[in-house]
Design a protein around this motif. Structure first.
Motif, mmCIF file in Angstrom:
data_model
loop_
_atom_site.group_PDB
_atom_site.id
_atom_site.type_symbol
_atom_site.label_atom_id
_atom_site.label_comp_id
_atom_site.label_asym_id
_atom_site.label_seq_id
_atom_site.Cartn_x
_atom_site.Cartn_y
_atom_site.Cartn_z
ATOM 1 N N LYS A 26 -18.347 13.044 -8.166
ATOM 2 C CA LYS A 26 -18.709 13.754 -6.939
ATOM 3 C C LYS A 26 -20.217 13.662 -6.694
ATOM 4 N N LYS A 71 -20.966 10.180 -5.385
ATOM 5 C CA LYS A 71 -20.611 10.030 -3.966
ATOM 6 C C LYS A 71 -21.640 10.718 -3.073
ATOM 7 N N GLU A 72 -22.075 11.910 -3.449
ATOM 8 C CA GLU A 72 -23.075 12.621 -2.647
ATOM 9 C C GLU A 72 -24.378 11.832 -2.570
#
Length: 111
Positions: free
Chosen positions: A5, A8-9
């Motif tokens: 995550k 991806k950020e």
């Protein structure tokens, strides 16, 4: 929050910075895939799907096929080491020539 995550950020932040220079806006979608919608002057011009090593699933490929069948442009951003694997899957599914492929690689240099 898991590492994927965070990755991806980070990638979304980098993509937004890069495309804002050429007058394109990026909107994050609530129900990925795809992860991002590309807009230019308010008009949707395509989608970006950021794929990590663990996210290569048949449901994702079905969503890619659906987007392509609607005539939307799709850019798939994949890890550099997974490019061959993804290309084989795309050719088997018959959509390799209809998507654009980008890749990413994280390098860490220590003194």
């Amino acid at each position: 929050m898991n590492a994927e995550k965070h990755l991806k950020e980070f990638l979304i932040h980098q993509i937004k910075q890069k495309l804002s220079r050429i007058q394109q806006e990026i909107q994050q979608l609530e129900n990925p895939p795809p992860d991002l919608k590309i807009l230019s002057y308010g008009i949707v011009i395509g989608y970006i799907d950021i794929v990590t090593e663990k996210e290569i699933l048949s449901e994702r490929i079905d969503k890619w096929k659906h987007l392509i069948s609607q005539g939307d442009k799709l850019i798939i951003l994949i890890p550099k080491d997974e490019k061959l694997k993804i290309m084989e899957i795309l050719w088997k599914e018959g959509i390799a020539e209809k998507v654009s492929i980008g890749n990413y690689e994280i390098n860490l240099f220590m003194p």
